[in-house]
Design a protein around this motif. Structure first.
Motif, PDB file in Angstrom:
ATOM      1  N   THR A  85    -110.504-105.309  39.204  1.00 14.62           N
ATOM      2  CA  THR A  85    -109.860-105.691  40.458  1.00 14.62           C
ATOM      3  C   THR A  85    -110.690-106.780  41.133  1.00 14.62           C
ATOM      4  O   THR A  85    -111.903-106.878  40.929  1.00 14.62           O
ATOM      5  CB  THR A  85    -109.722-104.504  41.439  1.00 14.62           C
ATOM      6  N   VAL A  86    -110.002-107.582  41.932  1.00 16.36           N
ATOM      7  CA  VAL A  86    -110.645-108.588  42.775  1.00 16.36           C
ATOM      8  C   VAL A  86    -110.185-108.287  44.193  1.00 16.36           C
ATOM      9  O   VAL A  86    -108.986-108.386  44.486  1.00 16.36           O
ATOM     10  CB  VAL A  86    -110.251-110.022  42.370  1.00 16.36           C
ATOM     11  N   ASN A  87    -111.109-107.874  45.034  1.00 15.59           N
ATOM     12  CA  ASN A  87    -110.781-107.482  46.411  1.00 15.59           C
ATOM     13  C   ASN A  87    -109.641-106.457  46.436  1.00 15.59           C
ATOM     14  O   ASN A  87    -108.774-106.499  47.295  1.00 15.59           O
ATOM     15  CB  ASN A  87    -110.435-108.705  47.264  1.00 15.59           C
ATOM     16  N   GLY A  88    -109.646-105.570  45.457  1.00 16.47           N
ATOM     17  CA  GLY A  88    -108.660-104.495  45.398  1.00 16.47           C
ATOM     18  C   GLY A  88    -107.400-104.820  44.622  1.00 16.47           C
ATOM     19  O   GLY A  88    -106.622-103.924  44.303  1.00 16.47           O
ATOM     20  N   ALA A  89    -107.146-106.079  44.301  1.00 19.85           N
ATOM     21  CA  ALA A  89    -105.943-106.458  43.548  1.00 19.85           C
ATOM     22  C   ALA A  89    -106.271-106.459  42.055  1.00 19.85           C
ATOM     23  O   ALA A  89    -107.281-107.016  41.634  1.00 19.85           O
ATOM     24  CB  ALA A  89    -105.462-107.839  43.982  1.00 19.85           C
ATOM     25  N   GLY A  90    -105.421-105.828  41.258  1.00 19.48           N
ATOM     26  CA  GLY A  90    -105.696-105.627  39.838  1.00 19.48           C
ATOM     27  C   GLY A  90    -105.457-106.841  38.975  1.00 19.48           C
ATOM     28  O   GLY A  90    -104.582-107.654  39.238  1.00 19.48           O
ATOM     29  N   GLY A  91    -106.259-106.927  37.910  1.00 14.99           N
ATOM     30  CA  GLY A  91    -106.098-107.966  36.904  1.00 14.99           C
ATOM     31  C   GLY A  91    -105.754-107.335  35.569  1.00 14.99           C
ATOM     32  O   GLY A  91    -105.752-106.118  35.432  1.00 14.99           O
ATOM     33  N   PRO A  92    -105.486-108.153  34.550  1.00 16.50           N
ATOM     34  CA  PRO A  92    -105.109-107.616  33.234  1.00 16.50           C
ATOM     35  C   PRO A  92    -106.316-107.057  32.490  1.00 16.50           C
ATOM     36  O   PRO A  92    -107.455-107.399  32.797  1.00 16.50           O
ATOM     37  CB  PRO A  92    -104.552-108.848  32.518  1.00 16.50           C
ATOM     38  N   ASN A  93    -106.053-106.201  31.486  1.00 17.78           N
ATOM     39  CA  ASN A  93    -107.166-105.769  30.637  1.00 17.78           C
ATOM     40  C   ASN A  93    -107.455-106.900  29.655  1.00 17.78           C
ATOM     41  O   ASN A  93    -106.583-107.705  29.327  1.00 17.78           O
ATOM     42  CB  ASN A  93    -106.861-104.441  29.944  1.00 17.78           C
ATOM     43  N   LEU A  94    -108.708-106.986  29.210  1.00 21.40           N
ATOM     44  CA  LEU A  94    -109.146-108.104  28.372  1.00 21.40           C
ATOM     45  C   LEU A  94    -109.876-107.588  27.149  1.00 21.40           C
ATOM     46  O   LEU A  94    -110.821-106.821  27.274  1.00 21.40           O
ATOM     47  CB  LEU A  94    -110.092-109.021  29.162  1.00 21.40           C
ATOM     48  N   GLY A  95    -109.460-108.027  25.990  1.00 21.36           N
ATOM     49  CA  GLY A  95    -110.152-107.668  24.775  1.00 21.36           C
ATOM     50  C   GLY A  95    -111.449-108.447  24.639  1.00 21.36           C
ATOM     51  O   GLY A  95    -111.733-109.357  25.431  1.00 21.36           O
ATOM     52  N   PRO A  96    -112.258-108.112  23.631  1.00 20.72           N
ATOM     53  CA  PRO A  96    -113.492-108.853  23.409  1.00 20.72           C
ATOM     54  C   PRO A  96    -113.212-110.349  23.220  1.00 20.72           C
ATOM     55  O   PRO A  96    -112.276-110.722  22.512  1.00 20.72           O
ATOM     56  CB  PRO A  96    -114.045-108.245  22.124  1.00 20.72           C
ATOM     57  N   TYR A  97    -113.983-111.172  23.877  1.00 16.60           N
ATOM     58  CA  TYR A  97    -113.863-112.632  23.804  1.00 16.60           C
ATOM     59  C   TYR A  97    -112.437-113.100  24.098  1.00 16.60           C
ATOM     60  O   TYR A  97    -111.974-114.089  23.555  1.00 16.60           O
ATOM     61  CB  TYR A  97    -114.308-113.149  22.436  1.00 16.60           C
ATOM     62  N   GLY A  98    -111.733-112.396  24.941  1.00 15.17           N
ATOM     63  CA  GLY A  98    -110.329-112.718  25.176  1.00 15.17           C
ATOM     64  C   GLY A  98    -110.011-113.010  26.612  1.00 15.17           C
ATOM     65  O   GLY A  98    -110.863-112.995  27.490  1.00 15.17           O
ATOM     66  N   GLY A  99    -108.737-113.261  26.827  1.00 19.05           N
ATOM     67  CA  GLY A  99    -108.231-113.453  28.174  1.00 19.05           C
ATOM     68  C   GLY A  99    -107.815-114.867  28.446  1.00 19.05           C
ATOM     69  O   GLY A  99    -107.719-115.702  27.554  1.00 19.05           O
ATOM     70  N   GLY A 100    -107.551-115.096  29.707  1.00 17.25           N
ATOM     71  CA  GLY A 100    -107.145-116.417  30.145  1.00 17.25           C
ATOM     72  C   GLY A 100    -105.644-116.595  30.191  1.00 17.25           C
ATOM     73  O   GLY A 100    -105.138-117.313  31.025  1.00 17.25           O
ATOM     74  N   GLY A 101    -104.911-115.933  29.300  1.00 19.01           N
ATOM     75  CA  GLY A 101    -103.479-116.161  29.230  1.00 19.01           C
ATOM     76  C   GLY A 101    -102.671-115.286  30.164  1.00 19.01           C
ATOM     77  O   GLY A 101    -101.729-115.746  30.784  1.00 19.01           O
TER      78      GLY A 101
END
Length: 175
Positions: free
Chosen positions: A46-62
């Protein structure tokens, strides 16, 4: 007299209507994404209480998740509180047991999840000219960096161009 009353009532109506006009909002809704530069999985954050996606190893951005909140205009001392759960062993050498329906065995999962770690950090958000999506960079040594700019990672003006894959021995210098 009637003319004077008409002028006064017109001015009154105009002043009431001008009070109803929307002024520019100080805060903007912002998508939240993450980039995981580590070999661990980020199960949730979370960022300031708002949730983000789960991220695999060396992943994310999309994957973007809506919505966090960011000031329209950057100001000195702007910070974000990031909280996250990390799975240090997302690909165990012995796979998690599954039942005949494909569900993970609860006892096996509980044993695996006992190794999850939870973290929290308050970090500064670097200056931006135009507010954009909130992006969290997960770095080795349980460090994070946050941006809120329309500038894309990889661009020379992007504040945090870390290598996509970093080893746990590559602890970035604290800000």
């Amino acid at each position: 007299m009637i003319r004077r009353a008409a002028v006064i009532s017109s001015l009154l109506v105009a002043s009431l209507l001008s009070g109803c006009m929307a002024k520019e909002s100080e805060m903007l809704g912002a998508d939240i994404s993450g980039i995981n530069h580590t070999s661990a999985a980020i199960n949730r954050f979370t960022v300031n209480g708002a949730g983000g996606p789960n991220l695999g190893p060396y992943g994310g951005g999309g994957g973007f998740v809506c919505c966090g909140s960011i000031p329209r205009y950057w100001r000195p001392g702007l910070r974000a509180i990031v909280e996250w759960e990390k799975d240090p062993n997302p690909s165990p050498s012995v796979p998690l047991k599954r039942n005949k329906y494909g569900s993970i065995d609860p006892k096996n999962y509980k044993k695996h999840a006992a190794n999850y770690t939870r973290h929290s950090a308050t970090v500064e958000i670097p200056q931006y000219q135009k507010a954009g999506p909130i992006t969290v960079h997960f770095l080795p040594c349980n460090q994070v960096r946050v941006t809120a700019t329309v500038i894309k990672p990889g661009s020379p003006d992007y504040p945090y161009n870390y290598p996509r894959e970093m080893e746990d021995t590559e602890c970035p210098k604290p800000l």
